[in-house]
Design an enzyme around this catalytic site. Structure first.
Site, PDB file in Angstrom:
ATOM      1  N   GLY A   9      -0.890  -2.612   1.904  1.00  0.00           N
ATOM      2  CA  GLY A   9      -1.451  -3.725   1.150  1.00  0.00           C
ATOM      3  C   GLY A   9      -0.674  -4.999   1.414  1.00  0.00           C
ATOM      4  CB  CYS A  10      -0.196  -7.957  -0.714  1.00  0.00           C
ATOM      5  SG  CYS A  10       0.726  -9.492  -0.749  1.00  0.00           S
ATOM      6  CG  PHE A  11       3.195  -9.329   4.123  1.00  0.00           C
ATOM      7  CD1 PHE A  11       3.095 -10.398   3.256  1.00  0.00           C
ATOM      8  CD2 PHE A  11       2.850  -9.536   5.453  1.00  0.00           C
ATOM      9  CE1 PHE A  11       2.673 -11.650   3.681  1.00  0.00           C
ATOM     10  CE2 PHE A  11       2.425 -10.787   5.899  1.00  0.00           C
ATOM     11  CZ  PHE A  11       2.335 -11.844   5.000  1.00  0.00           C
ATOM     12  CB  CYS A  13       3.214  -5.401  -2.944  1.00  0.00           C
ATOM     13  SG  CYS A  13       1.984  -6.347  -3.853  1.00  0.00           S
TER      14      CYS A  13
END
Length: 176
Positions: A9-11, A13
Site C-alpha cells: 500500500g502507501c509507502f 505507512c
C-alpha cells in the site's frame, strides 16, 4: 547487511512501521516492479508505469530476519485484496514482494502459504525478482514523522504503527 523491497500500500505507512523495527538500518520509500525508468510520483499514480509504491529496507539479519520482516509486512496490510489498501486504490498500492535472492524467494513463498492458511483466503501478494528501485521524491521521506497531525497520518498510518507496536513489542526499536 541485507536488503528487502516490499510494497504493502502507501509507502508512507510501510516506511513509518519499518523505521520502528529493531535491526532496520534504513528505510527508503520509492517505486519498483514496473518497466518505466525513473518514474515520478505523478507518473506512478497514473497506473501506467507498472510500478508499485514500495520501501527498500536495509537490515541487520543478526538482529531481525527476513522472515520476521515478512511477518510484520503481512500483519500491517491486507495481502488478500488486489490493487487496494483501504481507500487507496490503484495498482501502485498492490501487495508485492521483490526478492533479492533465491533464499528470499523461498522464504516469501513459505510466508504466503502460511498467511493463506492463517487468513483462510488467497493471498494476492505478487512475488517477483527485484530489478530496480527508484527512490521517491524527498517530500515522501519520513512523511509520517514530519506530518503526524495530517489527517491521513492520524486515520491510516497511526493504526498501523500502533498495531505493529502492540503485536511486535519485542521487535520495536522506538515508541510512537
Amino acid at each position: 547487511m541485507e536488503v528487502a523491497t516490499l510494497g504493502g500500500g502507501c509507502f508512507w505507512c510501510t516506511e513509518a512501521v519499518f523505521k520502528r523495527v529493531k535491526g532496520v538500518v534504513s528505510v527508503k520509500p520509492g517505486y519498483s516492479g514496473g518497466k518505466v525508468p525513473n518514474p515520478t510520483y505523478e507518473e506512478v499514480c497514473t497506473d501506467e508505469t507498472g510500478h508499485a509504491e514500495v520501501v527498500q529496507i536495509t537490515f541487520d539479519p543478526s538482529v531481525i530476519t527476513y522472515r520476521e520482516l515478512l511477518e510484520i509486512f503481512f500483519e500491517i496490510h491486507d495481502p488478500t485484496t488486489p490493487n487496494r489498501q483501504g481507500n487507496d486504490v490503484g495498482s501502485q498500492y498492490r501487495s508485492i514482494i521483490l526478492y533479492h535472492s533465491e533464499e528470499q524467494k523461498k522464504i516469501a513463498e513459505e510466508m504466503i502459504k502460511l498467511y493463506e492458511r492463517k487468513l483462510g483466503k488467497k493471498v494476492v501478494t505478487e512475488l517477483v525478482p527485484f530489478e530496480a528501485f527508484y527512490e521517491a521524491e524527498d517530500y515522501h521521506h519520513d512523511f509520517y514523522d514530519k506530518h503526524k497531525n495530517y489527517p491521513y497520518c492520524k486515520l491510516v498510518i497511526d493504526p498501523k504503527v500502533k498495531k505493529f507496536m502492540k503485536n511486535f513489542p519485542d521487535k520495536a526499536s522506538i515508541r510512537i
